[in-house]
Design an enzyme around this catalytic site. Structure first.
Site, PDB file in Angstrom:
ATOM      1  N   LYS A  47     -14.102   7.087  -6.998  1.00  0.00           N
ATOM      2  CA  LYS A  47     -14.730   7.821  -8.017  1.00  0.00           C
ATOM      3  C   LYS A  47     -15.788   8.453  -7.539  1.00  0.00           C
ATOM      4  O   LYS A  47     -16.428   9.627  -7.674  1.00  0.00           O
ATOM      5  CB  LYS A  47     -14.860   7.342  -9.518  1.00  0.00           C
ATOM      6  CG  LYS A  47     -13.487   7.227  -9.910  1.00  0.00           C
ATOM      7  CD  LYS A  47     -13.334   6.370 -11.253  1.00  0.00           C
ATOM      8  CE  LYS A  47     -11.936   6.228 -11.790  1.00  0.00           C
ATOM      9  NZ  LYS A  47     -11.987   5.543 -13.043  1.00  0.00           N
ATOM     10  N   GLY A  59       0.783  -1.184   0.090  1.00  0.00           N
ATOM     11  CA  GLY A  59      -0.098  -0.115   0.198  1.00  0.00           C
ATOM     12  C   GLY A  59       0.860   0.957   0.000  1.00  0.00           C
ATOM     13  O   GLY A  59       2.092   1.411   0.184  1.00  0.00           O
ATOM     14  N   THR A  98       2.843  -1.202   8.641  1.00  0.00           N
ATOM     15  CA  THR A  98       3.864  -1.234   9.692  1.00  0.00           C
ATOM     16  C   THR A  98       3.044  -1.566  10.884  1.00  0.00           C
ATOM     17  O   THR A  98       3.480  -2.376  11.818  1.00  0.00           O
ATOM     18  CB  THR A  98       5.135  -0.273   9.889  1.00  0.00           C
ATOM     19  OG1 THR A  98       5.626  -0.221   8.407  1.00  0.00           O
ATOM     20  CG2 THR A  98       6.043  -0.692  11.009  1.00  0.00           C
ATOM     21  N   SER A 141      -9.615   5.228 -18.254  1.00  0.00           N
ATOM     22  CA  SER A 141     -10.668   5.521 -17.931  1.00  0.00           C
ATOM     23  C   SER A 141     -11.365   6.871 -18.289  1.00  0.00           C
ATOM     24  O   SER A 141     -12.608   7.159 -17.869  1.00  0.00           O
ATOM     25  CB  SER A 141     -10.957   5.375 -16.411  1.00  0.00           C
ATOM     26  OG  SER A 141     -10.237   6.303 -15.740  1.00  0.00           O
ATOM     27  N   PRO A 190       2.474   4.717   1.164  1.00  0.00           N
ATOM     28  CA  PRO A 190       3.047   5.317   2.653  1.00  0.00           C
ATOM     29  C   PRO A 190       1.886   5.897   3.511  1.00  0.00           C
ATOM     30  O   PRO A 190       1.031   6.772   2.998  1.00  0.00           O
ATOM     31  CB  PRO A 190       4.036   6.376   2.451  1.00  0.00           C
ATOM     32  CG  PRO A 190       4.387   6.016   0.846  1.00  0.00           C
ATOM     33  CD  PRO A 190       3.262   5.619   0.071  1.00  0.00           C
ATOM     34  N   GLY A 191       1.723   5.382   4.653  1.00  0.00           N
ATOM     35  CA  GLY A 191       0.767   6.185   5.668  1.00  0.00           C
ATOM     36  C   GLY A 191      -0.290   5.224   5.720  1.00  0.00           C
ATOM     37  O   GLY A 191      -1.246   5.854   6.708  1.00  0.00           O
ATOM     38  N   VAL A 192      -0.641   4.268   5.126  1.00  0.00           N
ATOM     39  CA  VAL A 192      -1.870   3.503   5.106  1.00  0.00           C
ATOM     40  C   VAL A 192      -1.834   2.418   6.173  1.00  0.00           C
ATOM     41  O   VAL A 192      -2.984   1.867   6.517  1.00  0.00           O
ATOM     42  CB  VAL A 192      -2.332   2.864   3.893  1.00  0.00           C
ATOM     43  CG1 VAL A 192      -2.475   4.012   2.829  1.00  0.00           C
ATOM     44  CG2 VAL A 192      -1.528   1.727   3.443  1.00  0.00           C
ATOM     45  N   GLY A 193      -0.822   2.536   7.019  1.00  0.00           N
ATOM     46  CA  GLY A 193      -0.794   1.478   8.290  1.00  0.00           C
ATOM     47  C   GLY A 193      -0.186  -0.136   8.069  1.00  0.00           C
ATOM     48  O   GLY A 193      -0.426  -1.024   8.881  1.00  0.00           O
TER      49      GLY A 193
END
Length: 829
Positions: free
Chosen positions: A731, A365, A372, A688, A367-370
């Site tokens: 979206k 994922g 670790t 898209s 960075p920062g989505v958890g």
């Protein structure tokens, strides 16, 4: 007349004197004492005494802590003394030398004075004579001599003075004045005793008690001194012995023997594999034949220490409580549903079989989505210990497998080192940033991980340093990565990959309200302050001050607001109530850093609202088309990748093929140039935006405006078919956030609607299309769409969250969540 004469005699015996209350000291008759006086009343009493015949009454206070004594705070019996010398010091205090002369008792206190003024009656002492008194005098003198020998605080001159006194009264007062260890109450009792014989008897008792205590103290000091001497002697002898052994070369040998004996004892109790046990015995046999100071002996000792310190069969007890594990995971993290489900499944299977090998999961994922932090929560939920190894920048294969013992300073690899540190054979082992490894001439660490992360091979992992098979199968390996591109395919094949998508706006809002804001309030000391964020305030921070997949920047911005709020609280007081609204955020964080795409207020020709998704979430992506006279060129601008340029060409070809239906001239394209532009200066890619570009081109050519409340997403083929896309959830959330009323999506994406929050489905009309004609029919502001495209075919759309329309044989709609999206709480807004 008789009574009158007696009254005159009493009045004559009483006389007024200034009184000086004393702290922790009693002045006896025949005693000369030096006093330091600082209290104003006491100095005034001294001045009054100096103005008279230098006589003053000296009485002790009952408590030395009393700074302003009252008559009740002073003992009634004291001593009339004479001031021998008085000296005023620079700091305002007075140094005075007084001599005790006569016992006296306070008859009454005289009021109205600036200092203590008392009327005193002199107390007449009873004269004691006889053989018994003489014997008592000798006993007291000899006892005092013993006391002086034990207590070094009493000067020898005092002893000589005492030996020369024959008067029992003077003797008792002199000795009492020179006993520093007796209590104030006992001294006062001696002062109040008028009979000299009784004073001597009491003195004898007190001195005997003090002598016993002093003798015990002397014994203790003597014992301590002997012990210290013994310790110093032993230390000195040991140092000498070591020096001699060093000269003879035998000290290391004895120490070496004890060390070998210690290793043998450990070997008897340590549980390890048979291979390791035999290896240690073999190395120990070699060690015994080596000289202690040789380099090889040091290498062998270190090797044996490493083997004995590893947790071969030492494991921690796992927790199989599924409900408790779910509770812990939900406490620590919001969302991450797939990851949590996988951990709970593992625990369920482990609870049933007790033999499952540890799973190898890879969390991928932004960075920062958890990634670790979820690993730490997994360790807490399963009851295992946690150990983390960062692989960012690792480029040496020996970091994983270790160095061979032939090298100087060789060590095991990081896997074995961390197992020794954590002390258990079944921890949760996090291999962080597994996609950041690199390779050079020293080998490929990713290739070394193939054995570590293969459940079929890691039960006999062989470290180069140990050269022994070590079982890693009980370890729960977790890995994290930001992208899969940096992970070799064979390594990907050995791991179960769980994609952690970017947090949606709703998820960020919920994380902020339930986790980030309470944590920052606590860290900034605002727990006891009426401080809160409104939902609009948090949304403002999310939209205009952060642009990220995770929540790290969001937490930093919330922390900044909390710090500024803490400054206000310090300045204005804790009673201040602070509520952060959306309009208040710029006051704390300054000018907004980012802007959101917004829908146009009015219908416009050639301008269509597309929908895009990036690692930062969903947003509106406007597509503008301008038609100018030219020679048939198609110009595409807006920092586009090749894929989008090809989509634009496909869209243009479709419009040319449908020129007749759109009432365009047969050779219209040869006389004009078409310019397709995406205004935002960010790199754009993905398949898209085809329908968006086709709609803008059709609008610009036919001069029919595009509805401003319509947004769309989907890819177009040359035949006009609308192809499915990804990121539908993000979206639709972006469309809802920007007030879009109708969204056109590919029909094949209907299955993805199950992930959309119910509140979004109710607020937006979602039209499912499978052909570009249907898109143009819905998007263009046409007075008679049937005239341009023919009669409308069967269609499907969602209104208020319910399916309307459909084709014969169409399967039932997917079960849309009645409450919320995955990871969203009911009632969240």
């Amino acid at each position: 007349m008789f009574f009158k004469k007696d009254s005159d005699k009493t009045a004559a015996a009483r006389r007024p004197l200034p009184a000086l209350p004393l702290r922790d000291i009693i002045v006896f008759p025949h005693m000369v004492s030096q006093l330091f006086v600082g209290r104003e009343k006491s100095i005034a009493a001294l001045d009054d005494a100096m103005a008279r015949e230098k006589e003053i009454f000296l009485a002790a206070q009952k408590s030395a802590k009393t700074n302003d004594p009252t008559p009740d705070d002073v003992f009634q019996v004291g001593t009339i003394g004479t001031i021998v010398q008085l000296l005023r010091l620079a700091d305002g205090t007075v140094k005075v030398l007084v001599e005790g002369r006569q016992r006296a008792k306070i008859a009454r206190f005289v009021e109205g004075q600036s200092h203590f003024q008392v009327e005193v009656e002199e107390l007449v002492e009873e004269v004691a004579t006889g053989v018994e008194v003489e014997a008592l005098i000798r006993s007291v003198q000899s006892t005092f001599e013993v006391y002086v020998k034990l207590n070094k605080k009493v000067q020898p001159e005092v002893l000589m003075q005492v030996q020369s006194i024959d008067d029992p009264a003077k003797l008792s007062d002199t000795i009492a004045a020179n006993l520093p260890t007796i209590k104030l109450a006992d001294r006062q009792g001696l002062l109040e005793t008028l009979e000299a014989k009784k004073r001597l008897e009491r003195l004898y008792e007190l001195m005997q008690a003090e002598i016993e205590i002093l003798q015990v103290e002397k014994k203790i000091r003597s014992r301590v001194k002997k012990q210290m001497e013994k310790t110093q002697k032993e230390y000195y002898l040991n140092e000498q012995m070591q020096a001699i052994q060093k000269e003879l070369g035998g000290g290391e040998r004895d120490e070496f023997k004890s060390e070998i004996q210690e290793i043998e004892e450990k070997l008897k109790t340590k549980k390890m594999s048979e291979e390791a046990h035999q290896k240690v015995k073999k190395e120990l046999k070699k060690l015994k034949m080596m000289h202690p100071t040789s380099a090889e002996a040091t290498v062998v000792r270190n090797y044996i220490d490493w083997i004995l310190s590893l947790p071969w069969y030492d494991t921690t007890e796992e927790r199989f409580d599924i409900l408790e594990a779910e509770k812990i995971l939900d406490e620590d993290h919001y969302g991450l549903k797939k990851c949590k489900e996988r951990i709970i499944e593992y625990l369920a299977v482990q609870a049933l079989t007790k033999q499952l090998k540890g799973p190898i999961l890879c969390f991928v994922g932004q960075p920062g989505v958890g990634q670790t932090s979820i690993a730490k929560s997994i360790a807490r939920a399963t009851g295992r210990k946690f150990v983390r190894l960062s692989l960012g920048g690792v480029r040496d294969e020996a970091e994983i497998r270790g160095h061979r013992r032939t090298y100087i300073g060789a060590l095991p690899g990081k896997i074995i080192q961390n197992l020794k540190k954590v002390g258990t054979a079944n921890p949760v082992f996090l291999l962080d940033e597994v996609d950041k490894m690199s390779t050079d001439f020293r080998g490929d660490p990713a290739a070394a991980l193939l054995e570590v992360l293969d459940p079929e091979q890691n039960h006999n992992f062989n470290d180069h340093y140990l050269d022994l098979d070590y079982d890693l199968s009980q370890i729960m390996f977790l890995t994290t990565a930001n992208t899969l591109g940096g992970i070799p395919l064979p390594l990907q094949d050995r791991m179960e990959i769980i994609q952690l998508s970017s947090y949606t706006e709703f998820e960020k809002l919920n994380i902020a309200q339930n986790y980030l804001v309470p944590r920052q309030k606590h860290e900034c000391g605002l727990d006891e302050v009426d401080f809160s964020f409104t939902e609009n305030g948090v949304r403002t921070v999310i939209h205009h001050y952060t642009k990220e997949a995770g929540v790290r920047s969001l937490e930093r911005e919330l922390a900044s607001i909390c710090r500024k709020a803490a400054l206000r609280v310090v300045k204005e007081g804790k009673e201040l109530a602070i509520e952060i609204k959306g309009s208040d955020v710029p006051k704390y964080l300054g000018v907004p850093k980012y802007r959101l795409g917004k829908k146009e207020e009015a219908d416009a020709i050639g301008l269509t609202h597309g929908l895009s998704v990036s690692e930062y979430g969903g947003d509106i992506l406007d597509c503008e088309v301008s038609v100018v006279p030219g020679k048939g060129k198609l110009v595409i601008t807006g920092l586009l990748e090749k894929g989008m340029e090809e989509s634009a060409q496909a869209a243009m070809s479709y419009i040319r093929s449908r020129g007749g239906a759109l009432s365009l001239e047969p050779e219209f394209y040869s006389k004009i140039d078409v310019h397709v532009h995406f205004p935002d200066f960010v790199r754009k890619d993905g398949p898209s935006a085809g329908v968006t570009m086709a709609t803008s081109i059709a609008s610009a050519l036919t001069r029919h405006p595009v509805k401003s409340d319509v947004a769309m997403t989907g890819e177009i083929t040359l035949r006009g078919r609308v192809m499915p896309i990804g990121g539908l959830k993000e979206k639709l959330l972006a469309a809802h956030r920007n007030g879009i009323k109708t969204v056109l999506i590919p029909k094949d994406n209907r299955k993805d609607l199950r992930e959309i929050p119910r509140r979004v489905l109710k607020a937006i009309r979602i039209v499912l299309v499978d052909h570009m004609d249907d898109v143009l029919r819905e998007a263009l502001a046409l007075t008679d769409p049937d005239k341009m495209f023919g009669a409308r075919r069967l269609f499907m759309e969602y209104r208020n969250g319910e399916l309307v329309g459909g084709e014969p044989g169409t399967p039932a709609p997917p079960p849309v969540q009645s409450g919320v999206a995955p990871g969203e709480q009911p009632g969240m807004s």
